[in-house]
Design an enzyme around this catalytic site. Structure first.
Site, mmCIF file in Angstrom:
data_model
loop_
_atom_site.group_PDB
_atom_site.id
_atom_site.type_symbol
_atom_site.label_atom_id
_atom_site.label_comp_id
_atom_site.label_asym_id
_atom_site.label_seq_id
_atom_site.Cartn_x
_atom_site.Cartn_y
_atom_site.Cartn_z
ATOM 1 N N ASP A 36 1.672 -49.540 -26.262
ATOM 2 C CA ASP A 36 0.276 -49.869 -26.040
ATOM 3 C C ASP A 36 0.006 -51.164 -26.811
ATOM 4 O OD1 ASP A 36 -2.356 -49.830 -25.475
ATOM 5 O OD2 ASP A 36 -2.797 -47.934 -26.478
ATOM 6 N N SER A 37 -0.958 -51.935 -26.338
ATOM 7 C CA SER A 37 -1.163 -53.270 -26.904
ATOM 8 C C SER A 37 -2.029 -53.283 -28.145
ATOM 9 C CB SER A 37 -1.844 -54.151 -25.862
ATOM 10 O OG SER A 37 -3.135 -53.612 -25.577
ATOM 11 N N GLY A 49 -5.231 -52.721 -27.902
ATOM 12 C CA GLY A 49 -6.615 -52.935 -27.445
ATOM 13 C C GLY A 49 -7.477 -51.732 -27.772
ATOM 14 N N PHE A 50 -7.027 -50.570 -27.387
ATOM 15 C CA PHE A 50 -7.811 -49.355 -27.613
ATOM 16 C C PHE A 50 -8.057 -49.128 -29.107
ATOM 17 C CE2 PHE A 50 -8.133 -44.756 -28.355
ATOM 18 C CZ PHE A 50 -9.241 -44.469 -27.577
ATOM 19 N N ASP A 104 -6.151 -55.992 -23.984
ATOM 20 C CA ASP A 104 -7.341 -55.903 -23.140
ATOM 21 C C ASP A 104 -8.569 -55.605 -23.978
ATOM 22 O OD1 ASP A 104 -6.484 -53.387 -23.821
ATOM 23 O OD2 ASP A 104 -6.933 -52.470 -21.902
ATOM 24 N N GLN A 147 -9.352 -52.651 -15.728
ATOM 25 C CA GLN A 147 -10.532 -52.142 -16.417
ATOM 26 C C GLN A 147 -11.692 -52.081 -15.425
ATOM 27 O OE1 GLN A 147 -10.785 -50.752 -19.211
ATOM 28 N NE2 GLN A 147 -9.031 -51.414 -20.478
ATOM 29 N N GLY A 149 -9.318 -47.545 -19.945
ATOM 30 C CA GLY A 149 -10.748 -47.296 -20.091
ATOM 31 C C GLY A 149 -11.233 -46.042 -19.407
ATOM 32 N N ASP A 190 -0.096 -40.659 -20.662
ATOM 33 C CA ASP A 190 0.201 -40.439 -22.082
ATOM 34 C C ASP A 190 -1.059 -39.901 -22.730
ATOM 35 O OD1 ASP A 190 -1.273 -43.149 -22.341
ATOM 36 O OD2 ASP A 190 -1.010 -42.477 -24.416
ATOM 37 N N CYS A 221 6.950 -19.823 -20.405
ATOM 38 C CA CYS A 221 7.400 -21.124 -20.918
ATOM 39 C C CYS A 221 8.826 -21.022 -21.443
ATOM 40 C CB CYS A 221 6.451 -21.571 -22.029
ATOM 41 S SG CYS A 221 6.933 -23.111 -22.824
ATOM 42 N N CYS A 236 10.197 -23.339 -23.590
ATOM 43 C CA CYS A 236 10.359 -24.295 -24.695
ATOM 44 C C CYS A 236 11.042 -23.629 -25.888
ATOM 45 C CB CYS A 236 9.016 -24.890 -25.111
ATOM 46 S SG CYS A 236 8.046 -23.848 -26.223
ATOM 47 N N CYS A 239 8.667 -20.890 -27.431
ATOM 48 C CA CYS A 239 8.412 -19.659 -26.670
ATOM 49 C C CYS A 239 9.673 -18.830 -26.424
ATOM 50 C CB CYS A 239 7.729 -20.008 -25.350
ATOM 51 S SG CYS A 239 6.026 -20.584 -25.600
ATOM 52 N N HIS A 269 5.609 -27.054 -28.312
ATOM 53 C CA HIS A 269 5.205 -26.301 -27.124
ATOM 54 C C HIS A 269 4.272 -27.131 -26.242
ATOM 55 C CE1 HIS A 269 3.645 -23.205 -24.467
ATOM 56 N NE2 HIS A 269 2.449 -23.671 -24.775
#
Lengths: 385, 385
Positions: B91-92, B94-95, B145, B197, B225, B275, B313, B315, B318, B344
């Site tokens: 991720d850049s 920005g967020f 962004d 965006q 966004g 993500d 499950c 995993c 579990c 999990h």
């Protein structure tokens, strides 16, 4: 017979043995990782299997308070609860009652104390502790004993040691009663270990060891009340005194010890089993064992260090990650860092005992242990508090 | 060619694809676990491999502040640093700049802000972020962004969206300059993704998507966004609008999303990559996903519950541990509990996308996704805040 101890080789007081338990053979000397609350802090049972941990420890005091020993029994016992199918030993809570709990009242009957979690009033007696440890279902269970500070003077040490002996007789009676009352598990599903007390007083230690030995045939012997504030030289001397009295054909477990150097010194003095929270507690504090002494991963000098923590270590941290990465995780409070540091430290002690066994079997133990101690104490790797 | 995207099957807007990257193929749709600081919180890279995680994410903002992107480059880049040899996306920032950092000053040139760690003054521009992401060395890097709150009105959203487009052009110019300056890695060692965006305004979204599409051929497209405070219905509607404009033969990555139901709804609307920090963050809070909705492991009713968290499950939590044990670990603040809950939850989303791929390939996606959503929303398992 579920329990059996076979000596495979000796070198002076040091020995290699096979300690058979209902959940498998423990190759001794061995270090037991401490899983206080039915989990070795920060580790997965698979991590312990991968490093070939021989046996682990859990705490009766802590598990009685949370989640409760009756719940653990209802859920199938400790092995099933925590998914560790190897041997387990439970401490009796003696040490915790005398170190963690507050407002203790000790009398011949037992100890009244307040829970360190919620302040609730509790009472431990030799009988109640046997019921707790039977509920938990470990392979080896320790007697309830009276633990005193390491530097206690002789009268205090004598009182506590003699009380521990009387409590041992009560533990045994209650243990045998429980076995008769609940025969499904069979007598040999658990073994009760006595604990030799007596502080740093050689005469008391020898008396206690002899009295315990004369009470009957035990599957093994605990040596308690050491590494609790006394000088290391005192601890090593006491081990030699106790060694001279205990039967050689039974495992000896030095409780709450220790650091890597203590393990090597202990093996030299006939100890077969060790346990200590140090590797996980120090790991969570950023301190790691290396063959050249301890070091703290926080130090700025490791910022761009591409080496593993210990270049000779084959643990799941050292074979994959650099000091730089582990340091980054640690200073960023990332859980993976605490896991890797704990894993490395536990692996260090487990594999140290594996090396000691190999040296004993290969008739090189004296030279190996001297060289190991000399290198470890040379501390060429920087140490911080 | 290092990067390639092949559509293997479609069903309405939904699709199954193979996204080839320099570090391997990502089978889409896929959920990327978030490794903010070069570690997916509480998990080991081996845990991610064991659950067949396709691609993971790391954060340029966080890694720039700690341990520093130049150090990561010096240590061989993110893949080597964190020992993840599969595909990585960064991720850049920005967020993060618009949500975590304080005292922001935004102008056409970039953003000035104070580090959330030490308050130090920093400046991000499209150019500096490209240098940071190139140092980190992820396979896919996102443009810098201008991110705005989810309910922003149209003029604010238009300004931010148009600025993001201008910043995209600068990102591309700097990215291409860096590739020429540092040809060793080769151009196709990294792919730059633009970010669509436009807030919750359909017209803006379509304009942004068209403008980005018309700027050239991108290896894939981010949709940013969303899931930042707007209604879910708005998010789903916007996905449909964007879908109608973006080229179908490139992967679309819906950033920061999401919950299990959002993944299924997103796949139905043509999204290939997701993500979100939710699975690890919620896991650390005791909340777990099940096929019947969310539940919190703290609840007293799980005290003696012998079932796994989700009986269907497979995993590593579990298949081994009971709710009773995981609850015990959680209420006792044991790290293994946080690891198992995080594991999990991440596994739940990774395998949910595996199920979606299988349903698409088996021509049963419509029925599968409807049944899945209906069961998940029926929430027969108790939920707590």
């Amino acid at each position: 017979m579920s329990f059996d101890f076979t000596l495979e080789k000796t070198s002076g007081a040091a020995r290699v043995g096979r300690f058979a338990t209902p959940h498998g053979v423990v190759h001794t000397p061995a270090f037991m990782a401490v899983g206080t609350l039915a989990t070795v802090k920060a580790l997965d049972p698979d991590d312990l299997r991968a490093m070939d941990a021989q046996m682990i420890l859990a705490n009766a005091y802590h598990l009685h308070l949370r989640p409760g020993d009756e719940l653990v029994r209802e859920l199938g016992g400790l092995h099933e609860f925590m998914r560790w199918d190897g041997p387990i030993l439970t401490d009796s809570g003696g040490f915790q009652v005398f170190s963690l709990a507050t407002l203790r009242t000790i009398d011949e009957q037992g100890v009244e104390f307040q829970s360190h979690i919620d302040g609730s009033k509790r009472r431990f007696t030799p009988e109640s502790v046997m019921r707790i440890e039977r509920n938990l279902g470990a392979d080896v269970i320790m007697q309830f004993d009276h633990v005193i500070p390491g530097q206690s003077e002789v009268n205090v040490a004598r009182d506590a040691s003699e009380r521990s002996l009387r409590w041992l007789a009560r533990c045994r009676a209650e243990f045998e009663r429980l076995v008769v009352e609940d025969p499904i598990q069979g007598r040999e599903s658990q073994a009760l270990f006595p604990i030799v007390q007596g502080g740093i007083h050689a005469e008391l230690r020898r008396e206690a060891a002899a009295a315990i030995r004369d009470m009957g045939d035990w599957r093994g012997y605990g040596i308690g009340g050491l590494s609790v504030g006394e000088a290391k030289a005192d601890m090593y001397r006491i081990l030699e005194d106790v060694h001279s009295v205990l039967p050689t054909d039974r495992p000896r477990y030095l409780m709450g010890v220790g650091f890597p150097e203590d393990l090597v010194e202990g093996v030299r003095r006939g100890v077969d089993l060790f346990d200590c929270v140090a590797p996980t507690r120090m790991g969570r504090n950023g301190t790691v064992f290396t063959r050249d002494g301890r070091m703290n991963i926080k130090r700025a000098e490791f910022r761009a260090d591409r080496r593993p923590i210990d270049p000779e270590c084959d643990c799941a941290c050292c074979t994959r990650f650099t000091r730089a990465y582990v340091r980054h995780l640690y200073v960023s409070d990332e859980m993976l860092g605490l896991r890797l540091l704990s894993l490395h430290n536990v692996h260090f002690l487990v594999s140290l005992m594996r090396e000691a066994r190999a040296a004993l079997l290969g008739d090189t133990f004296d030279g190996w242990s001297e060289a190991w101690l000399q290198r470890y104490h040379s501390r060429t790797v920087p140490v911080t508090a």
